[in-house]
Design a protein around this motif. Structure first.
Motif, PDB file in Angstrom:
ATOM      1  N   UNK A  77      16.329   4.793   3.581  1.00 51.12           N
ATOM      2  CA  UNK A  77      16.448   5.762   2.370  1.00 51.12           C
ATOM      3  C   UNK A  77      16.950   5.000   1.156  1.00 51.12           C
ATOM      4  N   UNK A  78      16.063   5.114   0.009  1.00 52.60           N
ATOM      5  CA  UNK A  78      16.437   4.766  -1.309  1.00 52.60           C
ATOM      6  C   UNK A  78      16.383   3.131  -1.109  1.00 52.60           C
ATOM      7  N   UNK A  79      15.353   2.738  -0.616  1.00 55.28           N
ATOM      8  CA  UNK A  79      15.242   0.998  -0.469  1.00 55.28           C
ATOM      9  C   UNK A  79      13.647   0.832  -1.095  1.00 55.28           C
ATOM     10  N   UNK A  80      13.653  -0.422  -1.282  1.00 56.64           N
ATOM     11  CA  UNK A  80      11.893  -0.937  -1.369  1.00 56.64           C
ATOM     12  C   UNK A  80      11.490  -1.531  -0.014  1.00 56.64           C
ATOM     13  N   UNK A  81      10.669  -0.700   0.540  1.00 53.74           N
ATOM     14  CA  UNK A  81      10.215  -1.031   1.960  1.00 53.74           C
ATOM     15  C   UNK A  81       9.662  -2.768   2.210  1.00 53.74           C
ATOM     16  N   UNK A  82       9.038  -3.130   1.068  1.00 53.50           N
ATOM     17  CA  UNK A  82       8.631  -4.762   0.851  1.00 53.50           C
ATOM     18  C   UNK A  82       9.850  -5.671   1.102  1.00 53.50           C
ATOM     19  N   UNK A  83      11.152  -5.352   0.816  1.00 56.94           N
ATOM     20  CA  UNK A  83      12.193  -6.021   1.036  1.00 56.94           C
ATOM     21  C   UNK A  83      12.645  -5.998   2.463  1.00 56.94           C
ATOM     22  N   UNK A  84      12.240  -5.330   3.468  1.00 54.45           N
ATOM     23  CA  UNK A  84      12.742  -5.174   4.736  1.00 54.45           C
ATOM     24  C   UNK A  84      12.123  -6.284   5.630  1.00 54.45           C
ATOM     25  N   UNK A  85      12.822  -7.061   6.298  1.00 58.53           N
ATOM     26  CA  UNK A  85      12.412  -8.224   7.125  1.00 58.53           C
ATOM     27  C   UNK A  85      11.331  -7.866   7.971  1.00 58.53           C
ATOM     28  N   UNK A  86      11.196  -6.657   8.502  1.00 57.13           N
ATOM     29  CA  UNK A  86      10.124  -6.228   9.282  1.00 57.13           C
ATOM     30  C   UNK A  86       8.589  -6.396   8.662  1.00 57.13           C
ATOM     31  N   UNK A  87       8.850  -6.183   7.280  1.00 55.82           N
ATOM     32  CA  UNK A  87       7.362  -6.182   6.354  1.00 55.82           C
ATOM     33  C   UNK A  87       7.153  -7.597   5.819  1.00 55.82           C
ATOM     34  N   UNK A  88       7.831  -8.584   6.062  1.00 52.68           N
ATOM     35  CA  UNK A  88       7.692 -10.177   5.943  1.00 52.68           C
ATOM     36  C   UNK A  88       6.447 -10.298   5.734  1.00 52.68           C
ATOM     37  N   UNK A  89       5.538 -10.333   6.947  1.00 56.55           N
ATOM     38  CA  UNK A  89       4.284 -10.772   7.068  1.00 56.55           C
ATOM     39  C   UNK A  89       3.092  -9.561   7.189  1.00 56.55           C
ATOM     40  N   UNK A  90       3.662  -8.430   7.101  1.00 61.84           N
ATOM     41  CA  UNK A  90       2.610  -7.315   6.803  1.00 61.84           C
ATOM     42  C   UNK A  90       3.180  -6.378   5.625  1.00 61.84           C
ATOM     43  N   UNK A  91       1.925  -5.735   5.247  1.00 57.61           N
ATOM     44  CA  UNK A  91       2.321  -4.564   4.039  1.00 57.61           C
ATOM     45  C   UNK A  91       2.789  -3.353   4.682  1.00 57.61           C
ATOM     46  N   UNK A  92       3.735  -2.877   4.077  1.00 53.40           N
ATOM     47  CA  UNK A  92       4.410  -1.421   4.503  1.00 53.40           C
ATOM     48  C   UNK A  92       3.589  -0.529   4.032  1.00 53.40           C
ATOM     49  N   UNK A  93       2.539  -0.380   5.027  1.00 51.46           N
ATOM     50  CA  UNK A  93       1.480   0.759   4.748  1.00 51.46           C
ATOM     51  C   UNK A  93       2.328   1.955   5.509  1.00 51.46           C
ATOM     52  N   UNK A  94       1.748   3.106   5.433  1.00 55.48           N
ATOM     53  CA  UNK A  94       2.382   4.238   6.096  1.00 55.48           C
ATOM     54  C   UNK A  94       2.172   4.115   7.524  1.00 55.48           C
ATOM     55  N   UNK A  95       1.095   3.370   8.043  1.00 56.08           N
ATOM     56  CA  UNK A  95       0.927   3.287   9.635  1.00 56.08           C
ATOM     57  C   UNK A  95       2.038   2.086  10.068  1.00 56.08           C
ATOM     58  N   UNK A  96       2.177   1.315   9.190  1.00 53.21           N
ATOM     59  CA  UNK A  96       3.357   0.077   9.911  1.00 53.21           C
ATOM     60  C   UNK A  96       4.627   0.666   9.616  1.00 53.21           C
ATOM     61  N   UNK A  97       4.904   1.724   8.670  1.00 56.74           N
ATOM     62  CA  UNK A  97       6.130   2.263   8.627  1.00 56.74           C
ATOM     63  C   UNK A  97       6.323   3.215   9.877  1.00 56.74           C
ATOM     64  N   UNK A  98       5.335   4.070  10.269  1.00 58.11           N
ATOM     65  CA  UNK A  98       5.485   4.697  11.504  1.00 58.11           C
ATOM     66  C   UNK A  98       5.634   3.774  12.815  1.00 58.11           C
ATOM     67  N   UNK A  99       4.945   2.900  12.816  1.00 62.98           N
ATOM     68  CA  UNK A  99       5.085   1.666  13.971  1.00 62.98           C
ATOM     69  C   UNK A  99       6.318   1.200  14.010  1.00 62.98           C
TER      70      UNK A  99
END
Length: 141
Positions: A77-99
């Motif tokens: 909540x209230x973050x930039x998804x791209x800044x999270x380590x799990x999105x370091x090597x992939x884009x934070x698409x809705x599909x990836x967020x769900x995963x």
């Protein structure tokens, strides 16, 4: 929150828990093929998590609703998804967020003695667009 109905996941578990929540987050997909999504923008994501199991813990829960919210809402909540380590090597698409939500929830569930399973995660990005993530049976075995 408006009552939502989500696709049902077939299962044979005795209990099914569903947790709805929403959170605000920004993201961008840094590729020209993403069109307008290549620019930073935000969404109010609506999320539904489905958990199943045959046994309850000593309090009578598959998992406490509060714990599910802590795992997901507190993180994103209230973050930039791209800044999270799990999105370091992939884009934070809705599909990836769900995963990634499924991965975090299932990691917690695997520590519980009664072994409930995360069966489905739905992430609604807009009123007309959502993703359903369902793991393969071997992912939750």
């Amino acid at each position: 929150m408006i009552q939502q109905f989500y696709p049902q996941v077939p299962h044979n578990f005795r209990y099914e828990l569903n947790k709805d929540m929403h959170l605000a987050a920004a993201h961008f997909i840094p590729d020209s093929k993403a069109g307008q999504c290549q620019h930073m923008h935000g969404h109010t994501y609506f999320i539904n998590i489905t958990i199943g199991g045959d046994q309850l813990d000593e309090l009578g829960f598959l998992i406490n609703f509060k714990r599910i919210k802590e795992i997901v809402h507190k993180r994103y909540d209230h973050s930039v998804l791209n800044d999270h380590p799990e999105y370091k090597d992939v884009y934070p698409t809705t599909e990836r967020v769900a995963e990634q939500i499924w991965t975090a929830i299932q990691k917690e569930l695997s520590t519980l003695v009664h072994q409930p399973k995360c069966l489905q995660v739905v992430v609604r990005e807009t009123p007309t667009s959502y993703v359903v993530y369902r793991p393969k049976p071997e992912d939750i075995a």
